[in-house]
Motif scaffolding. Structure first.
Motif, short mmCIF file in Angstrom:
data_model
loop_
_atom_site.label_atom_id
_atom_site.label_comp_id
_atom_site.label_asym_id
_atom_site.label_seq_id
_atom_site.Cartn_x
_atom_site.Cartn_y
_atom_site.Cartn_z
N PHE A 1 2.17 11.35 -0.58
CA PHE A 1 3.44 11.18 0.18
C PHE A 1 2.86 10.98 1.71
O PHE A 1 3.34 10.17 2.48
N ALA A 2 1.96 11.70 1.98
CA ALA A 2 1.61 11.85 3.63
C ALA A 2 1.06 10.54 3.87
O ALA A 2 1.26 9.95 4.97
N GLU A 3 0.17 9.94 3.05
CA GLU A 3 -0.69 8.79 3.18
C GLU A 3 0.30 7.52 3.14
O GLU A 3 0.31 6.63 4.00
N ALA A 4 1.38 7.71 2.38
CA ALA A 4 2.54 6.66 2.35
C ALA A 4 3.17 6.62 3.89
O ALA A 4 3.44 5.60 4.16
N ALA A 5 3.53 8.02 4.09
CA ALA A 5 4.14 7.97 5.45
C ALA A 5 3.37 7.33 6.68
O ALA A 5 3.87 6.57 7.43
N GLU B 1 0.81 -1.13 -0.06
CA GLU B 1 -0.12 -0.07 -0.04
C GLU B 1 0.99 1.21 -0.06
O GLU B 1 0.53 2.14 -0.95
N ALA B 2 1.96 1.13 0.91
CA ALA B 2 2.70 2.36 0.85
C ALA B 2 3.46 2.65 -0.42
O ALA B 2 3.47 3.62 -0.81
N ARG B 3 3.80 1.62 -1.02
CA ARG B 3 4.49 1.58 -2.40
C ARG B 3 3.57 2.15 -3.33
O ARG B 3 4.08 3.17 -4.27
N THR C 1 11.03 -5.77 8.77
CA THR C 1 10.32 -4.73 8.01
C THR C 1 10.14 -3.67 8.53
O THR C 1 10.50 -2.53 7.96
N ALA C 2 9.71 -3.58 9.94
CA ALA C 2 9.31 -2.64 10.66
C ALA C 2 10.55 -1.45 10.83
O ALA C 2 10.72 -0.28 10.86
N ARG C 3 11.69 -2.26 10.81
CA ARG C 3 13.12 -1.62 11.19
C ARG C 3 13.53 -1.13 9.88
O ARG C 3 13.92 -0.06 9.75
N THR C 4 13.14 -1.87 8.68
CA THR C 4 13.97 -1.23 7.56
C THR C 4 13.05 -0.23 6.85
O THR C 4 13.52 0.89 6.17
N VAL C 5 11.78 -0.09 7.25
CA VAL C 5 10.86 1.05 6.75
C VAL C 5 11.36 2.29 7.42
O VAL C 5 10.92 3.47 6.79
N LEU C 6 12.01 2.36 8.49
CA LEU C 6 12.43 3.58 9.14
C LEU C 6 13.36 4.40 7.99
O LEU C 6 13.33 5.57 7.94
N VAL C 7 13.97 3.83 7.21
CA VAL C 7 15.20 4.62 6.17
C VAL C 7 14.09 4.95 5.09
O VAL C 7 14.07 6.12 4.62
N SER C 8 13.04 4.21 4.47
CA SER C 8 12.17 4.59 3.53
C SER C 8 11.36 5.78 3.95
O SER C 8 11.23 6.73 3.43
N LEU C 9 10.95 5.62 5.53
CA LEU C 9 10.25 6.82 5.98
C LEU C 9 11.17 8.26 6.00
O LEU C 9 10.57 9.22 5.66
N GLN D 1 4.19 4.25 8.96
CA GLN D 1 4.28 4.24 10.55
C GLN D 1 3.22 3.13 10.99
O GLN D 1 3.44 2.69 11.87
N THR D 2 2.12 3.06 10.19
CA THR D 2 1.35 1.67 10.76
C THR D 2 2.17 0.53 10.76
O THR D 2 2.03 -0.29 11.70
N ILE D 3 2.91 0.01 9.85
CA ILE D 3 4.05 -0.97 10.06
C ILE D 3 4.64 -0.86 11.25
O ILE D 3 4.94 -2.15 12.13
#
Lengths: 201, 556
Positions: free
Chosen positions: B449-453, B439-441, B468-476, B457-459
């Motif tokens: 972008f705000a919705e992707a963020a 969904e974020a992608r 995954t939760a850890r790595t999305v910190l970089v994407s975020l 954050q939900t993850i």
């Protein structure tokens, strides 16, 4: 059989030449036919070369216009598609250059969107977890461009050098760097996927 | 190093050499073929290259048809424009000398008349000021926590006057100044309406960032946004002004037209797609990419809601705060939200992450206020949202025919909210992290972008212990930095990732350096580059970062 094939090929080439002549003469219907024939391909190439979707759409329009306006230069030494590819690449790269005039600012950011974000469950495909477009999005522009020109369009390093106005050595360096980075992404995806799978099981 | 690892390295090197045009020997080719057939990692890589090579010949589709239509239209417009320009040029060439001579004579006569009849300069200025109508200045949009003069602000009820200070916390606000000046304030910003009744309007940006879009102003009128003594004066344009976190730098990004930037006696013209950074006595001008402009445009996004002067007001509030509001499928802000909206029928959706709280048709007429409250549905018996129409009793609010979980209520009926019968099909399996990620992608690709963020954050909230939760910190972090232009938040996400460690440390450090650069924290940026070069000396970014470090040290 051989002669039938040749006749068909000759017919196709003649039809292509005739189409391009009509386009060059300003025939609106022929322009539309040619644009429809190439639009999906031009759009895909543009999307692969540029990361930003809006830029890609804009560049694809510019490339199609360039193709229609250059139709008078078409010779039957290659297919219309191959001829149009070169115009597309040149136009899109020019557009990309205009978009990034700063030497080091954000352009070098590797977009890690979903980099480590592999699915929690096993990927549907056994071989890759993500579509190739996702990986391309994560490469810096210069590397993405050479990778697409090499592996999507099949150009030699010399042709890429000519199209990008870069020395062959630079192209080779960028190509190897792009492949290494892509490999890193694929490997990382697999590793993260395996770890998450391990945790959930 | 294991044998398999060495083998993979060798295979990869050979494949890279071949891709770069080198001929491999028969032995090397045989090795590559055998090794790839035995190792899944090689297969994965080869599949990516096969995909790259295979699917360029896509069939015509809706997107390609749209591309053709847009292209042909653009081509026609360009041709018409160039034909028009040519015609204009020809006409200019054919101006008869007699007409030219007559024009010169007429101008001379008028000038003589002016010299005889022109009033004194002071009188002229006074007359000009009197001829300009008093400006209307209105708060037209308030999303999240917005205050005016220390009070919570609401569209249509908060009066703005000269000297008013608008302040945002987590959210944004827009004011509309006659004639057709839109000024939007980013989160954590403060703006004072210093002069709004004179011809030279002046707004002082005290903290944060403001973007503006304005129509060409009448002769003699101007708009300046002043930050730390640096005035950015518009010449019919769109631009943003931002103060760095430490307040030392003033960054003006011009999106359209031209802006005059500088102190009173020392100004320069900054044109579209350029950025001026003034730091003390030093001023730099650089080009900006479309990506870098995007956050400033995004801040101006809500202005489409009040293009038409005939408008209504939407007020949205409830729990949880920060729920996202979408009007006609466009994100218009986060709650509490108060905004002008066009009259007519709309499709309103309010959601908290993926959970839809309201999904209905909304019909508003000119001048009315639609107040909409929402609440999280209780797990067993969902609470419906409620709608109150305050100013127009005759106004109509139509529930969607297929809407099961929303019910229109008057204000008196609001509490206690009645429970609705449970939908047999409403029980949905909770989303997995992978689904949130997909969904974020998708949202990223669509530019939401705000919705992707929010999805990222939900993850992190729902699957805190996963990789995954850890790595999305970089994407975020990257999303916050580039698209949302919130370097402080980005720094927080990236530091959070680096504290926990992980295989994306290199990427996280690069993004962190960019964040520090954006915030003009030169010393911290230099230290971050030093650290990066120690930890990743062979990185592909190392050369560029060394050059950047040299520039930083040279500057300092």
């Amino acid at each position: 059989m051989h002669s039938v094939m040749n006749t068909l090929m000759d017919g196709a080439v003649a039809a292509d030449l005739s189409l391009m002549k009509r386009v060059a003469a300003g025939d609106k219907h022929a322009q539309r036919v040619l644009a429809h024939r190439l639009a999906a391909r031009v759009g895909r190439i543009s999307q692969r070369l540029l990361r930003n979707r809006a830029d890609a759409e804009d560049a694809a329009q510019m490339a199609l216009i360039e193709i229609l306006r250059s139709s008078g230069t078409y010779k039957d030494i290659s297919s219309i598609e191959r001829w149009a590819d070169r115009i597309t690449v040149r136009t899109v790269l020019r557009h990309a250059r205009d978009q990034r005039r700063k030497p080091w600012h954000f352009s070098s950011l590797v977009d890690v969107e979903s980099l480590g974000a592999a699915p929690e469950e096993p990927a549907q495909s056994e071989e890759t977890a993500r579509p190739v477009e996702d990986y391309l999005q994560e490469l810096p522009a210069a590397r993405r461009e050479v990778l697409v020109m090499k592996h999507s369009l099949g150009y030699t390093t010399e042709e890429i050098a000519e199209l990008t106005d870069n020395p062959v050595g630079t192209v080779k360096d960028r190509l190897v760097a792009a492949r290494k980075q892509l490999r890193k992404l694929i490997t990382r995806d697999a590793r993260v996927r395996a770890r998450d799978l391990e945790k959930t099981s | 190093m294991s044998e398999a690892h060495n083998g993979f390295e060798h295979w990869a090197t050979l494949m890279d050499r071949q891709a770069a045009g080198e001929q491999l020997t028969a032995v090397e080719l045989a090795f590559c073929e055998r090794f790839a057939s035995e190792h899944p990692a090689c297969r994965e890589e080869l599949v990516v290259y096969e995909q790259l090579a295979s699917d360029l010949d896509v069939q015509p589709n809706e997107a390609s048809r749209a591309l053709v239509d847009a292209t042909l239209k653009r081509m026609e417009a360009e041709e018409a424009k160039s034909a028009f320009a040519e015609l204009g040029l020809l006409r200019k060439r054919r101006v008869p000398m007699l007409a030219l001579a007559s024009a010169v004579a007429a101008v001379a006569a008028l000038f003589t008349l002016y010299l005889h009849r022109a009033p004194k300069r002071e009188d002229s200025d006074l007359r000009m000021a009197q001829s300009v109508p008093v400006s209307r200045v209105e708060l037209v949009y308030a999303s999240g926590q917005v205050q005016v003069a220390g009070e919570a602000a609401t569209v249509g009820r908060t009066f703005l006057r000269e000297g008013s200070v608008i302040e945002t916390e987590e959210g944004s606000a827009c004011v509309l100044i006659d004639p057709d000046i839109n000024v939007c304030l980013a989160a954590r910003s403060r703006l004072r309406l210093s002069q709004i009744t004179s011809n030279a309007r002046r707004l002082d940006l005290l903290v944060g960032k403001a973007s503006t879009r304005l129509a060409t102003q009448p002769e003699g009128m101007s708009l300046s946004i002043v930050a730390d003594g640096i005035a950015s004066t518009a010449v019919g344009t769109a631009f943003s002004v931002e103060r760095s976190a430490d307040g030392r730098a003033v960054v003006t990004t011009v999106l359209n037209g031209k802006v005059r930037v500088g102190h009173a006696d020392d100004t320069r013209i900054v044109t579209a797609h350029e950025r001026s950074v003034v730091l003390g006595s030093r001023a730099d001008l650089t080009s900006v990419s479309r990506v870098e402009e995007a956050p400033s445009w995004a801040l101006l996004g809500p202005t489409v809601l009040w293009h038409d002067p005939v408008s209504a007001t939407l007020e949205l509030h409830g729990t949880p705060v920060q729920a996202q509001a979408l009007l006609d499928d466009q994100l218009i802000g986060v709650a509490p939200l108060s905004s002008l909206i066009p009259v007519g029928s709309h499709h309103l959706v309010v959601r908290n992450g993926e959970q839809v709280l309201i999904d209905r048709e909304l019909h508003v007429t000119a001048g009315e206020t639609a107040e909409i409250a929402y609440a999280l549905p209780a797990p067993a018996a969902p609470t419906p949202d409620a709608v109150t129409k305050l100013d127009a009793p005759a106004a109509k609010l139509d529930a969607r025919s297929n809407e099961q979980n929303a019910k229109l209520l008057t204000k008196e009926q609001l509490a206690p909210a009645p429970a609705l019968p449970e939908e047999p099909n409403s029980a949905q399996a909770p989303k997995t992290a992978a689904q949130w990620l997909a969904e974020a992608r998708k949202l990223m690709r669509e530019g939401r972008f705000a919705e992707a963020a929010s999805s990222y954050q939900t993850i992190m909230q729902q699957f805190p212990d996963t990789e995954t939760a850890r790595t999305v910190l970089v994407s975020l972090g990257q999303l916050q930095l580039v698209q949302l232009q919130a370097p402080e938040l980005a720094l927080h996400s990236l530091d959070n990732y680096l504290t926990r460690g992980g295989s994306l440390a290199e990427e996280a450090r690069v993004a962190r350096i960019h964040a520090l650069s954006t915030m003009h924290r030169d010393a911290d940026e230099a230290a971050a580059i030093d650290e990066f070069l120690v930890k990743h000396p062979r990185s592909l970014e190392a050369a560029a970062l060394r050059a950047r470090l040299a520039t930083l040290r040279g500057v300092r």
